[in-house]
Design a protein around this motif. Structure first.
Motif, PDB file in Angstrom:
ATOM      1  N   GLU A   1     -22.599 -11.102 -48.565  1.00 22.73           N
ATOM      2  CA  GLU A   1     -21.766 -11.353 -49.743  1.00 22.73           C
ATOM      3  C   GLU A   1     -21.964 -10.263 -50.786  1.00 22.73           C
ATOM      4  O   GLU A   1     -23.093  -9.913 -51.136  1.00 22.73           O
TER       5      GLU A   1
ATOM      6  N   CYS B   1     -24.243  -1.060 -47.212  1.00 20.42           N
ATOM      7  CA  CYS B   1     -25.044  -2.110 -46.594  1.00 20.42           C
ATOM      8  C   CYS B   1     -26.480  -1.615 -46.441  1.00 20.42           C
ATOM      9  O   CYS B   1     -26.706  -0.504 -45.943  1.00 20.42           O
TER      10      CYS B   1
ATOM     11  N   SER C   1      -6.800   1.001 -47.090  1.00 24.65           N
ATOM     12  CA  SER C   1      -6.030  -0.225 -47.212  1.00 24.65           C
ATOM     13  C   SER C   1      -5.300  -0.598 -45.933  1.00 24.65           C
ATOM     14  O   SER C   1      -4.829  -1.736 -45.800  1.00 24.65           O
TER      15      SER C   1
ATOM     16  N   GLY D   1      -6.901  -0.520 -43.066  1.00 25.55           N
ATOM     17  CA  GLY D   1      -7.950  -0.978 -42.164  1.00 25.55           C
ATOM     18  C   GLY D   1      -8.562   0.100 -41.304  1.00 25.55           C
ATOM     19  O   GLY D   1      -9.324  -0.203 -40.377  1.00 25.55           O
TER      20      GLY D   1
ATOM     21  N   SER E   1     -17.183  -4.100 -39.909  1.00 24.69           N
ATOM     22  CA  SER E   1     -16.482  -5.375 -40.026  1.00 24.69           C
ATOM     23  C   SER E   1     -16.605  -5.950 -41.444  1.00 24.69           C
ATOM     24  O   SER E   1     -15.621  -6.438 -42.021  1.00 24.69           O
ATOM     25  N   LEU E   2     -17.809  -5.879 -42.016  1.00 22.01           N
ATOM     26  CA  LEU E   2     -17.987  -6.324 -43.394  1.00 22.01           C
ATOM     27  C   LEU E   2     -17.171  -5.461 -44.357  1.00 22.01           C
ATOM     28  O   LEU E   2     -16.628  -5.962 -45.358  1.00 22.01           O
TER      29      LEU E   2
ATOM     30  N   LYS F   1     -14.286  -4.013 -43.792  1.00 19.77           N
ATOM     31  CA  LYS F   1     -12.867  -4.385 -43.743  1.00 19.77           C
ATOM     32  C   LYS F   1     -12.605  -5.641 -44.572  1.00 19.77           C
ATOM     33  O   LYS F   1     -11.596  -5.713 -45.299  1.00 19.77           O
ATOM     34  N   GLU F   2     -13.493  -6.607 -44.481  1.00 19.79           N
ATOM     35  CA  GLU F   2     -13.335  -7.811 -45.294  1.00 19.79           C
ATOM     36  C   GLU F   2     -13.434  -7.482 -46.780  1.00 19.79           C
ATOM     37  O   GLU F   2     -12.656  -7.997 -47.597  1.00 19.79           O
ATOM     38  N   ARG F   3     -14.369  -6.627 -47.105  1.00 18.62           N
ATOM     39  CA  ARG F   3     -14.540  -6.234 -48.501  1.00 18.62           C
ATOM     40  C   ARG F   3     -13.332  -5.462 -49.003  1.00 18.62           C
ATOM     41  O   ARG F   3     -12.898  -5.638 -50.156  1.00 18.62           O
TER      42      ARG F   3
ATOM     43  N   GLN G   1     -10.167  -5.795 -48.185  1.00 28.00           N
ATOM     44  CA  GLN G   1      -9.067  -6.692 -48.491  1.00 28.00           C
ATOM     45  C   GLN G   1      -9.268  -7.375 -49.848  1.00 28.00           C
ATOM     46  O   GLN G   1      -8.326  -7.524 -50.633  1.00 28.00           O
ATOM     47  N   LYS G   2     -10.489  -7.772 -50.132  1.00 30.83           N
ATOM     48  CA  LYS G   2     -10.765  -8.413 -51.424  1.00 30.83           C
ATOM     49  C   LYS G   2     -10.603  -7.424 -52.576  1.00 30.83           C
ATOM     50  O   LYS G   2     -10.042  -7.769 -53.627  1.00 30.83           O
TER      51      LYS G   2
ATOM     52  N   GLU H   1      -6.921  -6.851 -53.413  1.00 32.70           N
ATOM     53  CA  GLU H   1      -6.353  -7.919 -54.225  1.00 32.70           C
ATOM     54  C   GLU H   1      -6.789  -7.802 -55.683  1.00 32.70           C
ATOM     55  O   GLU H   1      -5.973  -8.003 -56.602  1.00 32.70           O
TER      56      GLU H   1
END
Length: 398
Positions: free
Chosen positions: A139, A317, A346, A348, A371-372, A374-376, A378-379, A382
């Motif tokens: 997180e 990380c 943006s 990916g 992978s983390l 890519k999730e980050r 997207q957030k 936004e």
């Protein structure tokens, strides 16, 4: 003397003896000691009058040869003197005191353990899949973006990543383009770490991380394809824009490159190209206000924003044994030596991956970091879009 008088005196003596027994009891008192009658105890705050009444002539039924005890209460007692009122204090029960003292002692012990054995303290949390700041391992910290933080700049943004704060500002200047790229502008990147951002930065000494982050920011901007440098050209071969990008670290609490790149992206999304005109001597200058629009012949008819391509979003990380800690704090970075920074655009796609020293990372660990990332990404996309929309609404109202 009349014998009847003697009999009367004897009766009076017996009466006095019985009265004294009633007051003092059947016990014989020691000579010279007189006790206060228990039934005549004074009230609180009233003066006591205690003494021995002696009849000189036997008047009033008192034997002149025997003292008579008396206790007198004044008819009009003096006003009571109340005790001073105590100051208001917060009183805690013994149980509350013990709990507060125990809690304070416990906090001091935890803080001492945290400072003396930082690695053991961190590993103790990681075994429970939680971090010292109560985040999950993967997180990231809360992120906020504020556009237009510097009114004198052509584009600016203030970003907060947890306690890390970055301010990016862009100032445009007209310059002659280089011969190799006559139809393109250029970008000059500078990362600053003033002494106020961290106790590790000493006054008068440049921070070691500053030039490293400056070079990393420039490489990502050029390789990501976010900027189209041709849009910075004014007159091919004669005049083009140079974007002086300055990033200031206001508070350093880990993941400095992440916060810096987010602020750079936000500043370019806020950037607005000013109006320019060409003078009689061929010099290009900026034009401001409605009066300048009618007075000078403009090269660009209206202010415009840059068309941004795929936007890069970073994630650092920290790697410790089998644990991957996303967006590490300064405390975690000081303990963990191995880290990996991935930049995902943006769309990916992987833009870059950096691993500045440390231990060897397995391929599965690198894939997990991507992978983390890519999730980050997207957030962060936004968050950036929400900030741009909010700024546009404010501009329309004005």
């Amino acid at each position: 003397m009349d014998p009847m008088d003697d009999d009367d005196d004897g009766e009076e003596e017996e009466d006095e003896d019985e009265e004294t027994k009633k007051v003092l009891g059947d016990k014989k008192e020691e000579p010279g000691i007189v006790k206060r009658p228990p039934q005549a105890a004074p009230l609180e705050g009233e003066p006591n009058v205690f003494g021995i009444e002696i009849g000189l002539f036997g008047w009033g039924g008192i034997n002149p040869r025997k003292p008579r005890l008396f206790y007198a209460r004044p008819k009009h007692p003096l006003p009571r003197q109340s005790a001073p009122r105590p100051l208001p204090t917060v009183r805690m029960t013994a149980e509350t005191d013990a709990t507060a003292a125990g809690g304070l002692t416990g906090e001091m012990e935890v803080e001492a353990y945290r400072r003396l054995f930082p690695l053991a303290f961190l590993e103790r949390h990681l075994r429970e899949s939680v971090r010292p700041d109560a985040r999950r391992l993967g997180e990231a910290r809360a992120t906020t973006v504020a556009l237009g933080a510097v009114s004198s700049a052509h584009g600016s943004a203030l970003v907060r990543l947890g306690d890390t704060a970055m301010l990016a500002s862009i100032k445009l200047e007209v310059m002659s383009p280089p011969a190799e790229t006559p139809d393109e502008g250029s970008v000059a990147v500078e990362f600053h770490m003033p002494p106020i951002c961290s106790p590790l930065v000493r006054p008068g000494r440049p921070a070691e991380a500053a030039p490293v982050i400056s070079k990393a920011l420039e490489d990502v901007l050029m390789s990501s394809g976010m900027l189209n440098l041709k849009e910075l050209c004014l007159i091919s071969g004669k005049a083009s824009w140079v974007a002086y990008l300055d990033v200031y670290c206001l508070n350093a609490d880990g993941s400095l490159f992440d916060a810096a790149l987010i602020s750079v992206v936000a500043a370019f999304s806020h950037l607005e190209i000013p109006l320019v005109s060409v003078g009689d001597d061929g010099r290009v200058f900026t034009v401001g206000g409605n009066e300048g629009k009618t007075k000078y012949e403009l090269v660009n008819r209206e202010k415009r924003k840059l068309t941004l391509g795929d936007i890069p979003f970073p994630l650092t990380c920290a790697l410790h044994k089998d644990s991957i800690l996303a967006d590490p704090t300064a405390e975690e970075e000081s303990i963990i030596e191995t880290s990996v920074t991935v930049v995902i655009d943006s769309s990916g796609r992987l833009v870059s991956i950096q691993k500045p020293g440390g231990g060897v990372a397995s391929m599965s660990t690198i894939k997990a970091c991507i992978s983390l990332g890519k999730e980050r990404g997207q957030k962060l996309k936004e968050i950036l879009m929400d900030s741009v929309e909010a700024t546009m609404e404010v501009d329309q109202t004005e």
